[in-house]
Design a protein around this motif. Sequence first.
Motif, mmCIF file in Angstrom:
data_model
loop_
_atom_site.group_PDB
_atom_site.id
_atom_site.type_symbol
_atom_site.label_atom_id
_atom_site.label_comp_id
_atom_site.label_asym_id
_atom_site.label_seq_id
_atom_site.Cartn_x
_atom_site.Cartn_y
_atom_site.Cartn_z
ATOM 1 N N SER A 170 0.704 -1.251 0.054
ATOM 2 C CA SER A 170 -0.004 -0.035 -0.082
ATOM 3 C C SER A 170 0.795 1.390 0.031
ATOM 4 N N ARG A 175 -15.855 -5.404 7.523
ATOM 5 C CA ARG A 175 -16.225 -6.116 5.935
ATOM 6 C C ARG A 175 -15.435 -7.427 5.784
ATOM 7 N N ARG A 178 -10.639 -4.678 -0.986
ATOM 8 C CA ARG A 178 -11.849 -4.791 -2.072
ATOM 9 C C ARG A 178 -11.424 -6.088 -3.072
ATOM 10 N N PHE A 184 -9.951 2.718 9.187
ATOM 11 C CA PHE A 184 -9.463 1.236 8.588
ATOM 12 C C PHE A 184 -9.790 -0.019 9.074
ATOM 13 N N ASP A 244 -5.959 4.817 0.912
ATOM 14 C CA ASP A 244 -6.849 4.594 -0.077
ATOM 15 C C ASP A 244 -6.557 3.427 -0.892
ATOM 16 N N ALA A 270 -13.190 -0.712 9.378
ATOM 17 C CA ALA A 270 -14.125 -1.034 8.079
ATOM 18 C C ALA A 270 -13.372 -2.642 7.828
ATOM 19 N N GLN A 292 -4.958 0.901 0.646
ATOM 20 C CA GLN A 292 -5.274 -0.236 1.507
ATOM 21 C C GLN A 292 -6.691 -0.779 1.391
ATOM 22 N N GLN A 293 -7.709 0.398 1.150
ATOM 23 C CA GLN A 293 -8.972 0.179 1.118
ATOM 24 C C GLN A 293 -9.131 -0.726 -0.446
ATOM 25 N N SER A 294 -8.597 -0.171 -1.356
ATOM 26 C CA SER A 294 -8.748 -0.707 -2.884
ATOM 27 C C SER A 294 -8.386 -2.073 -2.750
#
Length: 357
Positions: free
Chosen positions: A97, A137, A109, A130, A102, A133, A104-106
């Motif tokens: 990352s 998730r 997914r 983070f 951002d 989430a 990391q979030q991508s």
Amino acid sequence: MATIKDVAKRAQVSISTVSHVLNGTRFVSEDACKKVYEAVAALNYKPSAVARSLKTNKTRTIGMLTASNTNPFFAEVIHGVESTCYERGYHLVLCNSDGDLDKQQSYLRTLEEKRIDGLLVMSAHNDPAFFQALNERCAEPMVILDCQVPNIHADVIMEDAEAGGYEATRHLINSGHTEIACISGPKHLSPSSSRYAGYQRALAESNITVNPEWVLEGQLTAESGFQAVITMLRNTLPPSALFVGNDLMAMGAICALQSSGYKVPEDISVMGYDNIELASFTSPPMTTMHQPKRELGQLAADTLLNRIENPKIEPTIRTLRSTLVERQSVKILLAKPSIDKVRDISRCQTSLINSEP
């Protein structure tokens, strides 16, 4: 491309027999096994991992979110993870990352879409949003490395960074140093703040006052260690020793000291942290705290794979200890150096620095 039906037809057995032979899920006669393997070889058949995962709901793949795979520390941890995955028949998907939330979030997914069986997280941020989430998730088993996060259902594998910072500073004190500066990593990262807390505790136990001008913060890079030392030398008298929060910053610190006319350790001692491979090749070879990096990765991977196979196990927190590695960057002082001599050296070097264009 050959299919399992083609293999069954050539071997003159049923599709289920081919499946049982290749997956080892039921006894099949030696003769039938031989026919299946001969058909597989003749047709160059490759079982479909996608089809297998749809049937078993397992991909034998784990994901790993890491801050930077170019940092030697992370690279050695990743090596430990990868070797354990290979030994236990799992694949590793690595997502770097660069410390970007951002990204990391991508990547999270992406890993979800790839139907990973579990997740390892070694983040450069302690961002509560983070991890919240992540907790909400990520339904897969999860292990967090080198960072303790409250209220998250995951195993944690971490180093006792406070004890490591304490032992590093105690070594400097036991070597006769009382004027000890500290270049920490970013204090929003728990390992960095814990090592700094260990530094403070060691000084307090020896009734040594922390000089605020000798406390600086870097970004865990050689460049930031270099700049921190240059800033310190321009603004204050030099200490007799430096405790630096990781080896990369310590390498930069040594370079800055030497380029400013100071000798290590004759004038100023330097203590690093991590014991990356390059630490033994600096000039002089660096005294440092050894983190069990590969062991950290291996333990994290084993913990995750065990949880995948036994999901009802309660999450645990496991702590590893760092150990002192003595080389040649710390001088043992037989007596406290004369303050007049230190000031004379400082005036000379400060004049040299300030004369730079």
